[in-house]
Design an enzyme around this catalytic site. Structure first.
Site, PDB file in Angstrom:
ATOM      1  N   GLU A 115     -29.387   6.954  12.856  1.00 27.95           N
ATOM      2  CA  GLU A 115     -30.138   8.125  13.320  1.00 27.95           C
ATOM      3  C   GLU A 115     -29.988   8.319  14.826  1.00 27.95           C
ATOM      4  OE1 GLU A 115     -34.532   7.930  13.167  1.00 27.95           O
ATOM      5  OE2 GLU A 115     -34.324   5.783  12.804  1.00 27.95           O
TER       6      GLU A 115
ATOM      7  N   HIS B 196     -34.779   8.109   8.877  1.00 28.55           N
ATOM      8  CA  HIS B 196     -35.543   7.053   9.530  1.00 28.55           C
ATOM      9  C   HIS B 196     -36.115   6.073   8.518  1.00 28.55           C
ATOM     10  CE1 HIS B 196     -37.881   5.340  12.788  1.00 28.55           C
ATOM     11  NE2 HIS B 196     -38.941   5.334  11.988  1.00 28.55           N
TER      12      HIS B 196
ATOM     13  N   TYR C  75      -7.714  -7.804  16.227  1.00 27.62           N
ATOM     14  CA  TYR C  75      -8.715  -7.783  15.164  1.00 27.62           C
ATOM     15  C   TYR C  75      -8.556  -8.927  14.168  1.00 27.62           C
ATOM     16  CZ  TYR C  75      -5.904  -5.593  11.397  1.00 27.62           C
ATOM     17  OH  TYR C  75      -4.991  -5.335  10.409  1.00 27.62           O
ATOM     18  N   ILE C  76      -7.319  -9.328  13.888  1.00 25.93           N
ATOM     19  CA  ILE C  76      -7.149 -10.414  12.914  1.00 25.93           C
ATOM     20  C   ILE C  76      -7.699 -11.723  13.495  1.00 25.93           C
ATOM     21  CG2 ILE C  76      -5.439 -11.788  11.628  1.00 25.93           C
ATOM     22  CD1 ILE C  76      -3.835  -9.207  11.223  1.00 25.93           C
TER      23      ILE C  76
ATOM     24  N   LYS D 180      -9.593 -10.803   3.077  1.00 28.07           N
ATOM     25  CA  LYS D 180     -10.296 -10.896   4.375  1.00 28.07           C
ATOM     26  C   LYS D 180     -11.748 -10.448   4.251  1.00 28.07           C
ATOM     27  CE  LYS D 180     -10.639  -7.622   6.949  1.00 28.07           C
ATOM     28  NZ  LYS D 180      -9.768  -7.014   7.905  1.00 28.07           N
TER      29      LYS D 180
ATOM     30  N   GLY E  40      -0.103 -11.039  16.633  1.00 29.40           N
ATOM     31  CA  GLY E  40       0.647  -9.806  16.365  1.00 29.40           C
ATOM     32  C   GLY E  40       1.559  -9.960  15.171  1.00 29.40           C
TER      33      GLY E  40
ATOM     34  N   CYS F   1      -2.206  -5.958   1.906  1.00 28.25           N
ATOM     35  CA  CYS F   1      -3.614  -5.578   1.816  1.00 28.25           C
ATOM     36  C   CYS F   1      -4.326  -6.302   0.676  1.00 28.25           C
ATOM     37  CB  CYS F   1      -3.728  -4.063   1.644  1.00 28.25           C
ATOM     38  SG  CYS F   1      -5.419  -3.517   1.434  1.00 28.25           S
TER      39      CYS F   1
ATOM     40  N   ARG G 248      -8.376  -5.747  23.380  1.00 27.26           N
ATOM     41  CA  ARG G 248      -7.799  -4.833  24.373  1.00 27.26           C
ATOM     42  C   ARG G 248      -7.609  -3.452  23.733  1.00 27.26           C
ATOM     43  NH1 ARG G 248      -2.369  -4.178  26.072  1.00 27.26           N
ATOM     44  NH2 ARG G 248      -1.725  -5.686  24.506  1.00 27.26           N
TER      45      ARG G 248
ATOM     46  N   CYS H  98      -6.465  -7.089   3.852  1.00 31.47           N
ATOM     47  CA  CYS H  98      -7.803  -6.465   3.817  1.00 31.47           C
ATOM     48  C   CYS H  98      -8.741  -7.054   2.763  1.00 31.47           C
ATOM     49  CB  CYS H  98      -7.701  -4.972   3.521  1.00 31.47           C
ATOM     50  SG  CYS H  98      -6.162  -4.176   3.948  1.00 31.47           S
TER      51      CYS H  98
ATOM     52  N   GLU I 107     -11.596 -11.496  13.518  1.00 32.16           N
ATOM     53  CA  GLU I 107     -12.153 -11.535  12.157  1.00 32.16           C
ATOM     54  C   GLU I 107     -12.087 -12.959  11.590  1.00 32.16           C
ATOM     55  OE1 GLU I 107     -11.365  -6.921  10.705  1.00 32.16           O
ATOM     56  OE2 GLU I 107      -9.898  -8.442  10.150  1.00 32.16           O
TER      57      GLU I 107
ATOM     58  N   SER J 144       0.818  -1.217   0.000  1.00 29.55           N
ATOM     59  CA  SER J 144       0.000   0.000   0.000  1.00 29.55           C
ATOM     60  C   SER J 144       0.854   1.269   0.000  1.00 29.55           C
ATOM     61  CB  SER J 144      -0.905   0.006   1.230  1.00 29.55           C
ATOM     62  OG  SER J 144      -1.585  -1.213   1.353  1.00 29.55           O
ATOM     63  N   GLY J 145       1.820   1.352   0.909  1.00 30.93           N
ATOM     64  CA  GLY J 145       2.622   2.574   1.052  1.00 30.93           C
ATOM     65  C   GLY J 145       3.601   2.749  -0.093  1.00 30.93           C
TER      66      GLY J 145
ATOM     67  N   TYR K 251      -2.674  -2.729 -10.204  1.00 35.91           N
ATOM     68  CA  TYR K 251      -1.568  -2.054  -9.505  1.00 35.91           C
ATOM     69  C   TYR K 251      -0.352  -1.940 -10.415  1.00 35.91           C
ATOM     70  CZ  TYR K 251      -3.415  -1.553  -4.771  1.00 35.91           C
ATOM     71  OH  TYR K 251      -4.123  -1.136  -3.670  1.00 35.91           O
TER      72      TYR K 251
ATOM     73  N   ARG L 133      -4.690 -14.856  25.958  1.00 38.13           N
ATOM     74  CA  ARG L 133      -4.064 -14.885  27.294  1.00 38.13           C
ATOM     75  C   ARG L 133      -4.674 -13.863  28.257  1.00 38.13           C
ATOM     76  NH1 ARG L 133       1.642 -11.973  25.515  1.00 38.13           N
ATOM     77  NH2 ARG L 133       0.565 -10.137  24.759  1.00 38.13           N
TER      78      ARG L 133
HETATM   79  P1  FAD Z   1       2.694  -4.244   2.843  1.00 44.57           P
HETATM   80  O1  FAD Z   1       1.384  -4.059   2.208  1.00 44.57           O
HETATM   81  O2  FAD Z   1       2.858  -5.371   3.803  1.00 44.57           O
HETATM   82  O3  FAD Z   1       3.751  -4.394   1.663  1.00 44.57           O
HETATM   83  C1  FAD Z   1       5.084  -4.688   1.911  1.00 44.57           C
HETATM   84  C2  FAD Z   1       5.657  -5.383   0.690  1.00 44.57           C
HETATM   85  O4  FAD Z   1       7.069  -5.442   0.793  1.00 44.57           O
HETATM   86  C3  FAD Z   1       5.212  -6.847   0.552  1.00 44.57           C
HETATM   87  O5  FAD Z   1       4.611  -7.030  -0.709  1.00 44.57           O
HETATM   88  C4  FAD Z   1       6.476  -7.658   0.708  1.00 44.57           C
HETATM   89  O6  FAD Z   1       6.498  -8.812  -0.098  1.00 44.57           O
HETATM   90  C5  FAD Z   1       7.539  -6.662   0.254  1.00 44.57           C
HETATM   91  N1  FAD Z   1       8.884  -6.876   0.808  1.00 44.57           N
HETATM   92  C6  FAD Z   1       9.231  -7.072   2.106  1.00 44.57           C
HETATM   93  N2  FAD Z   1      10.573  -7.139   2.223  1.00 44.57           N
HETATM   94  C7  FAD Z   1      11.078  -7.000   0.969  1.00 44.57           C
HETATM   95  C8  FAD Z   1      12.404  -6.976   0.445  1.00 44.57           C
HETATM   96  N3  FAD Z   1      13.468  -7.075   1.240  1.00 44.57           N
HETATM   97  N4  FAD Z   1      12.563  -6.836  -0.887  1.00 44.57           N
HETATM   98  C9  FAD Z   1      11.484  -6.717  -1.713  1.00 44.57           C
HETATM   99  N5  FAD Z   1      10.210  -6.715  -1.267  1.00 44.57           N
HETATM  100  C10 FAD Z   1      10.014  -6.858   0.059  1.00 44.57           C
HETATM  101  N6  FAD Z   1      -5.636  -2.719   7.055  1.00 44.57           N
HETATM  102  C11 FAD Z   1      -6.747  -1.978   6.895  1.00 44.57           C
HETATM  103  O7  FAD Z   1      -6.663  -0.755   6.771  1.00 44.57           O
HETATM  104  N7  FAD Z   1      -7.991  -2.573   6.877  1.00 44.57           N
HETATM  105  C12 FAD Z   1      -8.152  -3.907   6.991  1.00 44.57           C
HETATM  106  O8  FAD Z   1      -9.282  -4.411   6.968  1.00 44.57           O
HETATM  107  C13 FAD Z   1      -6.985  -4.718   7.132  1.00 44.57           C
HETATM  108  N8  FAD Z   1      -7.093  -6.062   7.233  1.00 44.57           N
HETATM  109  C14 FAD Z   1      -5.968  -6.815   7.339  1.00 44.57           C
HETATM  110  C15 FAD Z   1      -6.106  -8.194   7.431  1.00 44.57           C
HETATM  111  C16 FAD Z   1      -4.985  -8.987   7.568  1.00 44.57           C
HETATM  112  C17 FAD Z   1      -5.141 -10.483   7.664  1.00 44.57           C
HETATM  113  C18 FAD Z   1      -3.684  -8.390   7.602  1.00 44.57           C
HETATM  114  C19 FAD Z   1      -2.453  -9.242   7.748  1.00 44.57           C
HETATM  115  C20 FAD Z   1      -3.541  -7.024   7.503  1.00 44.57           C
HETATM  116  C21 FAD Z   1      -4.680  -6.222   7.376  1.00 44.57           C
HETATM  117  N9  FAD Z   1      -4.587  -4.831   7.298  1.00 44.57           N
HETATM  118  C22 FAD Z   1      -5.723  -4.068   7.173  1.00 44.57           C
HETATM  119  C23 FAD Z   1      -3.283  -4.138   7.388  1.00 44.57           C
HETATM  120  C24 FAD Z   1      -2.769  -3.743   6.012  1.00 44.57           C
HETATM  121  O9  FAD Z   1      -2.733  -4.869   5.178  1.00 44.57           O
HETATM  122  C25 FAD Z   1      -1.396  -3.124   6.164  1.00 44.57           C
HETATM  123  O10 FAD Z   1      -1.462  -2.064   7.092  1.00 44.57           O
HETATM  124  C26 FAD Z   1      -0.862  -2.588   4.839  1.00 44.57           C
HETATM  125  O11 FAD Z   1      -0.805  -3.597   3.870  1.00 44.57           O
HETATM  126  C27 FAD Z   1       0.521  -1.988   5.065  1.00 44.57           C
HETATM  127  O12 FAD Z   1       1.078  -1.575   3.846  1.00 44.57           O
HETATM  128  P2  FAD Z   1       2.640  -1.466   3.695  1.00 44.57           P
HETATM  129  O13 FAD Z   1       2.886  -0.769   2.409  1.00 44.57           O
HETATM  130  O14 FAD Z   1       3.248  -0.903   4.916  1.00 44.57           O
HETATM  131  O15 FAD Z   1       3.185  -2.975   3.622  1.00 44.57           O
END
Ligand code: FAD
Length: 459
Positions: free
Chosen positions: A439, A434, A177-178, A50, A261, A42, A204, A47, A181, A14-15, A97, A198
């Protein structure tokens, strides 16, 4: 392939994707390195799949109440169809993407990257060294497993979406949450589901009323809860996994899943060797502009240990690109982030919980608990909860907490007036719609109870 760039992004989640696209649109020469699939957690195993699986599991509740509306439904479920259709959808998204990266000219490199210097990145597979003005670490996180005998027999969220078949029973460890869900998903799909945590109540840090309401909802859906217990070891038991608990009991389960976690993906990334400061859990320490202790290296998303949510990672990636490549310094405001838990019942929250707000000053609490209209013809007794927490005497809205159908959608919209600093009077001015559950938020008259000098009054 060139080897000199303005920006090398590590991780196409995502980022990273948002940062790469924006930086390229500002004219930077950008490469993005991804070792798995474009889209990241994601899209591929977070996300998106899920939410699709949550939709699948919710038919169970729908069928349950259908009879009270006169329907008779004979239902059966096929796991393979869900997995295959999910795969088609995330493959479609992955292609979108890729196209969105290629359009502004981002070069996609399929490899694992390690940082070798403030301005250099090595591609592990190809053995190539890239030179770059800036590095953006956007490597996300990975699920944790405990260090116990047999841990390799358990799955995590990474594997849960693609199990070859649904297990007859599952034990899910975790209270966040994971965990809840997936408990919703598996229980809804007909798997005997047990959640082990635990602590003494799931979720929490969330509002107490919602925690207890969600707990009751899970129990109503057949999820068994084991509290204040941990897993000591796992062993193979035919096609099952035998679980030995901290209280000495051993029991077999069709599958065991850890949702205890996630850790930032910085192991073996080379950051510490080049002087990037990491927190004790391995997260990259960054300032408000996502800059690390090495000026040419930035980090966004889950790897920074701020708020591990997709929209937050996207916003951090966008603001990084504005700051570094568009001469427009922007810092993300992490103070008011709407959050949902797509369990059954669903949770949507923003702002302070009652317990947090009560320590901040005098507050009023408006609370509504009622049966959702959808259930009123059936024997289901589950309550929906809507809670508004405001400064005293109709002041600013400090928190909004919703449990029940549509909670996530409602809380997204509540985030708008809250971001504008809305007061209770602003909510009161809105005309009610309503019949709806939402509401309630604009028709609260007197507070249900208050806190004065941190002491609860009434209620
Ligand atoms: P990521 O999306 O994790 O992307 C990181 C990428 O880096 C990966 O593709 C990985 O393969 C790549 N990478 C890692 N190391 C290397 C390397 N050394 N070289 C090359 N590539 C590498 N968020 C929400 O907002 N809503 C939700 O409902 C939600 N549900 C979720 C459900 C689950 C089961 C999980 C696990 C997460 C969920 N999240 C949700 C969280 C969300 O997915 C993350 O916050 C988001 O994807 C973070 O984006 P990011 O860019 O930080 O990293």
């Amino acid at each position: 392939m060139s080897t000199t760039y303005d920006l090398v992004v590590i991780g196409a989640g995502s980022g990273g994707v948002r940062a790469a696209r924006m930086a390229a649109s500002f004219g930077a020469k950008v490469a993005i390195v991804e070792e798995y699939r474009v889209g990241g957690t994601c899209v591929i195993r977070g996300c998106v799949p899920k939410k699709l699986y949550v939709y699948a599991s919710r038919f169970h509740d729908q069928f349950d109440v259908a009879a009270s509306f006169g329907w008779s439904v004979e239902a059966s479920f096929d796991w393979r169809t869900l997995v295959d259709n999910k795969e088609k959808e995330i493959t479609r998204l992955e292609s979108a993407y890729v196209a969105n990266l290629e359009k502004p000219g981002v070069e996609i490199i399929r490899d694992r990257a390690v940082v070798t210097g403030p301005n250099s990145v090595r591609l592990v597979g190809q053995g190539t060294e890239l030179t770059t003005r800036y590095i953006l670490v956007a490597t996300g996180g990975r699920p944790n497993k405990p260090d116990i005998a047999g841990a390799e027999l358990a799955i995590t969220s990474n594997e849960a979406f693609d199990l070859p078949a649904l297990p007859h029973s599952i034990l899910i460890a975790g209270g966040g949450y994971i965990a809840v869900e997936f408990a919703t998903i598996f229980a809804g799909l007909g798997v005997h589901t047990t959640l082990i945590y635990r602590g003494d109540c799931i979720m929490r840090g969330f509002d107490e009323d919602l925690r207890r309401g969600l707990e009751a909802g899970l129990i109503e859906r057949g999820v068994k809860l084991i509290y204040q217990t941990t897993i000591d070891s796992l062993a193979r038991d035919g096609s099952d996994v035998a679980v030995t608990f901290s209280d000495g009991v051993t029991a077999p389960y069709g599958a065991v899943m850890f949702a205890i976690g996630r850790s930032p993906n910085t192991e073996g990334l080379g950051l510490d060797q080049v002087g990037v400061k990491l927190h004790s859990d391995g997260a990259v320490a960054v300032d408000a502009w996502s800059q690390s202790s090495v000026p040419s290296i930035y980090a966004v998303g889950d790897v920074t240990g701020r708020a591990a949510l997709t929209p937050v990672a996207i916003r951090e990636g966008w603001y990084f690109a504005e700051t570094v490549f568009n001469n427009n310094k922007m810092a993300v405001d992490h103070s008011q982030i709407p959050t949902a838990v797509f369990a059954d019942p669903e949770l949507g929250v923003i702002g302070l919980t009652e317990a947090e707000a009560a320590t901040h000053g005098d507050i009023d609490v408006y609370l509504a608990k009622f049966r959702p209209m959808m259930n009123t013809l059936s024997t289901r007794t589950e309550r929906m909860i809507l809670k508004l927490i405001t400064e005293k005497d109709g002041g600013k809205i400090l928190g909004c907490h919703i449990l029940g159908p549509g909670a996530a959608e409602m809380i997204q919209l509540v985030a708008i007036p809250m971001g504008m600093g809305a007061t209770k009077a602003d909510f009161d001015r809105a005309m009610a719609l309503h019949p709806s559950a939402a509401e309630e938020l604009v028709t609260f008259k007197a507070p249900s109870y208050t806190y004065r000098n941190c002491e609860k009054v009434g209620g």
